[in-house]
Write a protein that holds these residues in place. Structure first.
Motif, PDB file in Angstrom:
ATOM      1  N   ASP A  59       4.592  -3.758   0.631  1.00  0.00           N
ATOM      2  CA  ASP A  59       4.208  -4.103   1.998  1.00  0.00           C
ATOM      3  C   ASP A  59       3.381  -2.951   2.532  1.00  0.00           C
ATOM      4  O   ASP A  59       3.914  -1.884   2.832  1.00  0.00           O
ATOM      5  CB  ASP A  59       5.469  -4.301   2.852  1.00  0.00           C
ATOM      6  CG  ASP A  59       5.301  -5.445   3.822  1.00  0.00           C
ATOM      7  OD1 ASP A  59       4.138  -5.780   4.123  1.00  0.00           O
ATOM      8  OD2 ASP A  59       6.317  -5.996   4.286  1.00  0.00           O
ATOM      9  N   GLY A  60       2.068  -3.143   2.612  1.00  0.00           N
ATOM     10  CA  GLY A  60       1.179  -2.055   3.027  1.00  0.00           C
ATOM     11  C   GLY A  60       0.776  -2.160   4.479  1.00  0.00           C
ATOM     12  O   GLY A  60       1.245  -3.025   5.228  1.00  0.00           O
ATOM     13  N   GLU A  61      -0.127  -1.269   4.888  1.00  0.00           N
ATOM     14  CA  GLU A  61      -0.585  -1.249   6.275  1.00  0.00           C
ATOM     15  C   GLU A  61      -1.283  -2.548   6.655  1.00  0.00           C
ATOM     16  O   GLU A  61      -1.289  -2.952   7.815  1.00  0.00           O
ATOM     17  CB  GLU A  61      -1.536  -0.064   6.495  1.00  0.00           C
ATOM     18  CG  GLU A  61      -0.856   1.288   6.400  1.00  0.00           C
ATOM     19  CD  GLU A  61      -1.847   2.429   6.547  1.00  0.00           C
ATOM     20  OE1 GLU A  61      -3.041   2.157   6.800  1.00  0.00           O
ATOM     21  OE2 GLU A  61      -1.420   3.586   6.401  1.00  0.00           O
ATOM     22  N   ARG A  62      -1.876  -3.221   5.647  1.00  0.00           N
ATOM     23  CA  ARG A  62      -2.591  -4.472   5.912  1.00  0.00           C
ATOM     24  C   ARG A  62      -1.868  -5.660   5.284  1.00  0.00           C
ATOM     25  O   ARG A  62      -2.494  -6.642   4.892  1.00  0.00           O
ATOM     26  CB  ARG A  62      -4.030  -4.367   5.402  1.00  0.00           C
ATOM     27  CG  ARG A  62      -4.850  -3.307   6.153  1.00  0.00           C
ATOM     28  CD  ARG A  62      -6.257  -3.204   5.618  1.00  0.00           C
ATOM     29  NE  ARG A  62      -6.858  -4.522   5.462  1.00  0.00           N
ATOM     30  CZ  ARG A  62      -7.684  -4.840   4.459  1.00  0.00           C
ATOM     31  NH1 ARG A  62      -7.984  -3.951   3.540  1.00  0.00           N
ATOM     32  NH2 ARG A  62      -8.192  -6.047   4.378  1.00  0.00           N
ATOM     33  N   GLU A  65       0.439  -6.062  -0.718  1.00  0.00           N
ATOM     34  CA  GLU A  65      -0.525  -5.384  -1.578  1.00  0.00           C
ATOM     35  C   GLU A  65       0.021  -5.284  -2.993  1.00  0.00           C
ATOM     36  O   GLU A  65       1.218  -5.457  -3.239  1.00  0.00           O
ATOM     37  CB  GLU A  65      -0.870  -3.995  -1.024  1.00  0.00           C
ATOM     38  CG  GLU A  65       0.310  -3.056  -0.927  1.00  0.00           C
ATOM     39  CD  GLU A  65      -0.039  -1.713  -0.276  1.00  0.00           C
ATOM     40  OE1 GLU A  65      -1.084  -1.616   0.394  1.00  0.00           O
ATOM     41  OE2 GLU A  65       0.738  -0.762  -0.455  1.00  0.00           O
ATOM     42  N   PRO A 166      -4.833  -4.524  -1.019  1.00  0.00           N
ATOM     43  CA  PRO A 166      -4.264  -5.574  -0.168  1.00  0.00           C
ATOM     44  C   PRO A 166      -4.553  -6.954  -0.747  1.00  0.00           C
ATOM     45  O   PRO A 166      -5.659  -7.212  -1.225  1.00  0.00           O
ATOM     46  CB  PRO A 166      -4.984  -5.387   1.176  1.00  0.00           C
ATOM     47  CG  PRO A 166      -5.473  -3.964   1.158  1.00  0.00           C
ATOM     48  CD  PRO A 166      -5.788  -3.667  -0.282  1.00  0.00           C
TER      49      PRO A 166
END
Length: 230
Positions: A59-62, A65, A166
């Motif tokens: 779970d990435g910033e965007r 991913e 992402p």
């Protein structure tokens, strides 16, 4: 470099506690047939070198991913190619028909990217596939990066860089193309993170996006020639 905890510890597939956005992926893994993934399936006579790759969702910033790495340009096979972490099974990984590929995927990912396997929850395995050019029988192992840890290049002789992509970039039609190999073979490709992801890795990503229902319409006539040897 083998860690006793990896080699001897029990590894199991668990689907409890996964984020809801992974549900379509879990469903795809449970229902996909081998020939829906690739026309290259393991030889019936059992030939081929058993190996495994880790398809790790985080779970990435965007949003969602995937973890990828770029192989060192000095390597003999698949040099400079972005790929999933992975490699051949070692004897201590255990039964290739059992949980050996699970151990191998985690062990190789730790050796190549430095990630802590204890933060990874394995939740699925795709049918074994075959890479004719290298003779590898590959088990794709899917994981959820429940507790992300720092990753990076461990051995520059093997890995050029480690990066995450992402899923939104992978599904973006602008980042998709069809590669044309000098042999005439065509396959899906992704232009992401200043890398061209193609070949076996792109094939798996392409099928996962498709069967998870994440795929967006893209221009299959947009071509990228693979003339890296010239």
């Amino acid at each position: 470099m083998t860690h006793a905890s990896n080699a001897q510890g029990s590894v199991a597939l668990r689907k409890d506690g996964l984020p809801g956005w992974l549900d379509p992926v879990v469903h795809a893994v449970e229902t996909v047939e081998p020939l829906q993934l690739s026309r290259f399936l393991p030889p019936a006579d059992g030939a081929g070198r058993q190996s495994a790759v880790l398809i790790l969702f985080g779970d990435g910033e965007r949003g969602p991913e995937l973890l990828l790495m770029e192989r060192a340009s000095s390597l003999r096979s698949h040099a400079g190619q972005p790929s999933f972490p992975g490699g051949a099974l070692d004897p201590e990984d255990g039964d290739p028909q059992g949980d050996g590929p699970l151990r191998a995927a985690l062990r190789e990912a730790e050796e190549e990217t430095g990630l802590d396997p204890s933060g990874v929850q394995l939740f699925g395995v795709l049918p074994k596939l075959y890479i004719p050019v290298s003779g590898f029988v590959v088990t794709p192992v899917l994981g959820w990066w429940r507790e992300p840890t720092p990753v990076g290049v461990v051995d520059p002789g093997e890995t050029a860089r480690v990066f995450t992509v992402p899923v939104a970039d992978l599904t973006d039609p602008d980042n998709r193309a069809t590669t044309v190999h000098p042999s005439g073979h065509r396959g899906p490709a992704f232009l992401v993170e200043s890398a061209l992801v193609w070949g076996f890795t792109a094939g798996i990503i392409d099928r996962l996006l498709h069967y998870s229902g994440w795929e967006r319409p893209w221009d299959r006539d947009k071509q990228v020639p693979l003339d890296w040897r010239s």
